[in-house]
Write a protein that holds these residues in place. Structure first.
Motif, mmCIF file in Angstrom:
data_model
loop_
_atom_site.group_PDB
_atom_site.id
_atom_site.type_symbol
_atom_site.label_atom_id
_atom_site.label_comp_id
_atom_site.label_asym_id
_atom_site.label_seq_id
_atom_site.Cartn_x
_atom_site.Cartn_y
_atom_site.Cartn_z
ATOM 1 N N LEU A 1 -6.048 -8.211 -2.910
ATOM 2 C CA LEU A 1 -7.316 -7.873 -3.134
ATOM 3 C C LEU A 1 -7.427 -6.262 -2.725
ATOM 4 N N TRP A 2 -6.714 -5.700 -1.966
ATOM 5 C CA TRP A 2 -6.936 -4.514 -1.428
ATOM 6 C C TRP A 2 -5.865 -3.297 -1.883
ATOM 7 N N ARG A 3 -4.695 -3.513 -2.248
ATOM 8 C CA ARG A 3 -4.143 -2.521 -2.693
ATOM 9 C C ARG A 3 -2.794 -3.312 -3.541
ATOM 10 N N SER A 4 -2.053 -2.595 -4.448
ATOM 11 C CA SER A 4 -0.748 -3.027 -4.933
ATOM 12 C C SER A 4 0.502 -2.464 -4.431
ATOM 13 N N MET B 1 -3.210 -10.375 2.907
ATOM 14 C CA MET B 1 -1.887 -10.209 2.170
ATOM 15 C C MET B 1 -1.912 -9.486 0.946
ATOM 16 N N ASP B 2 -0.986 -8.904 0.544
ATOM 17 C CA ASP B 2 -0.664 -8.192 -0.747
ATOM 18 C C ASP B 2 -0.038 -8.938 -1.913
ATOM 19 N N GLN B 3 0.147 -10.091 -1.485
ATOM 20 C CA GLN B 3 0.855 -10.991 -2.911
ATOM 21 C C GLN B 3 -0.116 -12.194 -3.318
ATOM 22 N N TRP B 4 -1.263 -11.709 -3.738
ATOM 23 C CA TRP B 4 -1.867 -12.441 -4.426
ATOM 24 C C TRP B 4 -1.468 -12.855 -5.736
ATOM 25 N N GLN B 5 -0.875 -11.982 -6.444
ATOM 26 C CA GLN B 5 -0.198 -12.011 -7.577
ATOM 27 C C GLN B 5 1.282 -11.189 -7.563
ATOM 28 N N VAL B 6 2.492 -11.992 -8.114
ATOM 29 C CA VAL B 6 3.607 -11.250 -8.061
ATOM 30 C C VAL B 6 4.226 -11.283 -9.332
ATOM 31 N N GLN B 7 4.952 -10.315 -9.507
ATOM 32 C CA GLN B 7 6.070 -10.153 -10.814
ATOM 33 C C GLN B 7 6.531 -11.564 -11.088
ATOM 34 N N THR C 1 9.028 -1.100 0.785
ATOM 35 C CA THR C 1 7.880 -1.805 -0.092
ATOM 36 C C THR C 1 6.916 -0.373 0.042
ATOM 37 N N ASP C 2 6.698 -0.213 -1.075
ATOM 38 C CA ASP C 2 5.781 1.011 -1.233
ATOM 39 C C ASP C 2 4.138 0.483 -1.761
ATOM 40 N N CYS C 3 2.946 0.599 -0.807
ATOM 41 C CA CYS C 3 1.683 0.049 -1.241
ATOM 42 C C CYS C 3 0.811 0.971 -1.501
ATOM 43 N N ARG C 4 0.086 0.971 -2.618
ATOM 44 C CA ARG C 4 -1.128 2.041 -2.829
ATOM 45 C C ARG C 4 -2.474 1.172 -2.769
#
Length: 214
Positions: free
Chosen positions: A49-52, A27-33, A61-64
């Motif tokens: 852990l792998w991208r923001s 998952m990409d939501q380990w920390q959210v604004q 949603t745009d991930c890098r």
């Protein structure tokens, strides 16, 4: 609770636990604004852990990805390692526990052999659960520390983005907890599956060890 029921429940809890930590790791939501002070915003930042990622108000949603490993903070690398170790151990534990299930007959495998396999898988589940819980907890602790620092900066007039716990942390905690409980249940089932003679030998060994250490 019979050994078979305890073993089966431990197996299913371990299976659910490994699914949870795999989902958490991906998952990409380990920390959210944190939007407490600014609930109306056009974009919401999140990080895994792998991208923001950046999520716009339109839902796009745009991930890098993080293209480099050496440039990542040591904390992220440590959390990655803990989660991957947990996944590997849990996967091996699942495979071992399949052969250990009493409802599955493999040749002339004795109950003692199945009990040893059950104990092995239980230990692997428990260690995997501890690794996952540790990785998620370390990451959560860093979020808390950064949140306090950023809150002080914001109160002083600085424009900074604060981050709070993401859903991936809770999924990881639940998955690690299920693995830990499943591992304990497998270890309890192993004790009940041991033949009476072998159990008496183990108990005698424990008594002798207790006398030596007392």
């Amino acid at each position: 609770m019979t050994a078979t029921l305890c073993q089966t429940m431990g197996f299913f809890l371990g299976f659910l636990g490994i699914a949870g930590i795999i989902a958490s790791t991906a998952m990409d939501q380990w920390q959210v604004q944190d939007l407490y002070d600014n609930p109306v915003t056009s974009v919401v930042n999140s990080m895994g852990l792998w991208r923001s990622c950046v999520t716009q108000s339109s839902g796009f949603t745009d991930c890098r990805p993080f293209f480099t490993i050496m440039g990542l903070p040591a904390l992220v690398q440590a959390c990655r390692a803990l989660m991957i170790v947990g996944i590997v151990l849990a996967t091996i534990g699942i495979l071992v526990s399949i052969f250990a299930l009493k409802c599955i007959k493999i040749g002339n495998m004795e109950d003692k052999a199945k009990a040893n396999l059950t104990l092995t898988s239980g230990i692997m589940f428990a260690v995997a659960g501890v690794c996952a819980i540790a990785g998620v907890s370390v990451y959560a602790n860093s979020i808390v520390n950064n949140f306090v620092i950023q809150s002080v900066s914001i109160n002083m007039g600085s424009l900074q983005t604060r981050y709070t716990f993401g859903p991936a942390l809770f999924v990881g905690w639940v998955g690690g907890g299920l693995l830990l409980v499943g591992g304990i249940m497998m270890c309890v089932a192993c004790k009940a599956m041991m033949p009476e003679k072998t159990r008496q030998v183990y108990l005698e060994m424990l008594r002798n060890f207790a006398k030596l250490t007392s």
